[in-house]
Design an enzyme around this catalytic site. Sequence first.
Site, PDB file in Angstrom:
ATOM      1  N   GLU A  72       0.805  -1.320   0.133  1.00 29.85           N
ATOM      2  CA  GLU A  72      -0.041   0.103   0.075  1.00 29.85           C
ATOM      3  C   GLU A  72       0.760   1.166  -0.100  1.00 29.85           C
ATOM      4  O   GLU A  72       0.751   2.138   0.897  1.00 29.85           O
ATOM      5  CB  GLU A  72      -0.913   0.163   1.418  1.00 29.85           C
ATOM      6  CG  GLU A  72      -1.940  -1.133   1.308  1.00 29.85           C
ATOM      7  CD  GLU A  72      -2.866  -1.228   2.467  1.00 29.85           C
ATOM      8  OE1 GLU A  72      -2.551  -0.438   3.235  1.00 29.85           O
ATOM      9  OE2 GLU A  72      -3.819  -2.075   2.106  1.00 29.85           O
ATOM     10  N   GLU A 109      -6.253 -10.940  -1.216  1.00 31.45           N
ATOM     11  CA  GLU A 109      -7.041 -10.621  -0.119  1.00 31.45           C
ATOM     12  C   GLU A 109      -8.375 -10.620  -0.330  1.00 31.45           C
ATOM     13  O   GLU A 109      -9.159  -9.738   0.031  1.00 31.45           O
ATOM     14  CB  GLU A 109      -6.527  -9.262   0.836  1.00 31.45           C
ATOM     15  CG  GLU A 109      -4.975  -9.457   0.832  1.00 31.45           C
ATOM     16  CD  GLU A 109      -4.603  -8.098   1.686  1.00 31.45           C
ATOM     17  OE1 GLU A 109      -5.514  -7.388   2.256  1.00 31.45           O
ATOM     18  OE2 GLU A 109      -3.526  -7.858   1.867  1.00 31.45           O
TER      19      GLU A 109
HETATM   20  C1  XIL Z   1      -6.238  -6.570   8.400  1.00 30.10           C
HETATM   21  C2  XIL Z   1      -6.614  -7.558   9.228  1.00 30.10           C
HETATM   22  O1  XIL Z   1      -7.401  -8.553   8.689  1.00 30.10           O
HETATM   23  C3  XIL Z   1      -7.215  -7.223  10.551  1.00 30.10           C
HETATM   24  O2  XIL Z   1      -7.228  -8.321  11.485  1.00 30.10           O
HETATM   25  C4  XIL Z   1      -6.310  -6.305  11.305  1.00 30.10           C
HETATM   26  O3  XIL Z   1      -6.860  -5.669  12.528  1.00 30.10           O
HETATM   27  C5  XIL Z   1      -6.143  -5.069  10.287  1.00 30.10           C
HETATM   28  O4  XIL Z   1      -5.573  -5.607   8.852  1.00 30.10           O
HETATM   29  N1  XIL Z   1      -5.209  -4.876   3.570  1.00 30.10           N
HETATM   30  C6  XIL Z   1      -4.140  -5.567   4.061  1.00 30.10           C
HETATM   31  C7  XIL Z   1      -4.026  -6.448   5.326  1.00 30.10           C
HETATM   32  O5  XIL Z   1      -2.997  -5.601   3.548  1.00 30.10           O
HETATM   33  O6  XIL Z   1      -3.144  -6.551   6.024  1.00 30.10           O
HETATM   34  C8  XIL Z   1      -5.372  -5.834   6.220  1.00 30.10           C
HETATM   35  O7  XIL Z   1      -5.374  -7.060   7.381  1.00 30.10           O
HETATM   36  C9  XIL Z   1      -6.646  -5.729   5.435  1.00 30.10           C
HETATM   37  C10 XIL Z   1      -6.419  -4.580   4.484  1.00 30.10           C
END
Ligand code: XIL
Length: 372
Positions: free
Chosen positions: A158, A263
């Site tokens: 990101e 994701e």
């Molecule tokens: C999220 C997790 O799923 C949560 O448990 C945590 O509290 C916050 O992060 N983008 C990403 C992930 O790259 O690492 C994030 O994961 C969701 C958005």
Amino acid sequence: MKKINSILTTITLTVLLAACADNKKATTTEPSLKEIFKDDFDIGTALSADQIEEKDSIADEVIRRNFNSLTPENIMKSMHIQPEWGTYDFTPADKLVEYSQKHGMSVVGHTLIWHSQLPQFARNITSKDSLAEFFTNHINTVASRYDRKIQGWDVVNEALNEDGTMRESIFYKLLGEGYVTEAFRLTQEAAPNTELYYNDYNNEQPSKRAGCIELIKKIQDAGVRIDGVGIQGHWHVGRIPLKEIEESILEYSALGLKVMITELDVEVLPRNFQGADVNQRMTMKDDPAFNPYVDGLPDSVQQQLADDYAALFELFLKHKDKITRVTFWGVNDGQSWLNGWPVPGRTNHPLLFDREFKPKPAFYKVIEAKKN
Ligand code: XIL
């Protein structure tokens, strides 16, 4: 009397165990995602800390049955793996590696350099030299430890704004825009046998995609290795940007990179912004309209979710020569981060398995997409 009681308990336990065994049998006749797509791409999931500890046997069974690639949802993020300056906690990550080896799965390290979920000490850094020291030590220590043990790293997560410009993160502000290339260079040295990925959300959208391509070209032009790009894939029901996803798969692949959906989840609840910035919150009145599916999804939404997942997998299959992995952000709906973000305490339904780990209609539509 005591004896009768103990006989009764034994009988009850036997009946219960038999029922559980039956239940298990029922789930093992379901198709397995990783088997269905074994000639196409890996099927991954994000694992919570408890799942890595194998605390829930039903979750564990679903994981082993369906997935061949594992991403730690949180435990390899810098705040967890280096909670204090120079003090590392490798125990959960080592356990994950051990689990993956035992079951013949691969692991994607998530993530080395990200402005969110940084340890407090790093957030407090104000000098360029101290941040550069943290940056270099973190990558060297963590990446080298897992070389040959994991398949790849989300080296940087990101780094971009929605308009494709560089996000003004602590890394950008103190180290300058070259920090992304530098992170890949350091990881390549520390982990020469590990694949290196850039990962972001909304990087299928045209402006952000253009910025992402520019960033990737800078890494390549510097003679530094980058193997893949991750499109996170946090999408919304009824609004999947299929055209933009397809264009992105083609354009990223044309750069010589492996494309991964890293994701995946399809949110069903109302939202007033796009994207997946974990620091962004939505403030809402205590209005039940903002949490409408506490008792389950109505058929129409369930069907839309299934159709959306089918369309996504049809697209992924069409480009299976370019896509190496599709990872879901969580095993079942109950685990999803979308129950707590961007509004805490909602009931979301974004994945293929419901709260009881039962396959949803979307699961069967995904399997059907393969058969068509
Ligand atoms: C999220 C997790 O799923 C949560 O448990 C945590 O509290 C916050 O992060 N983008 C990403 C992930 O790259 O690492 C994030 O994961 C969701 C958005």
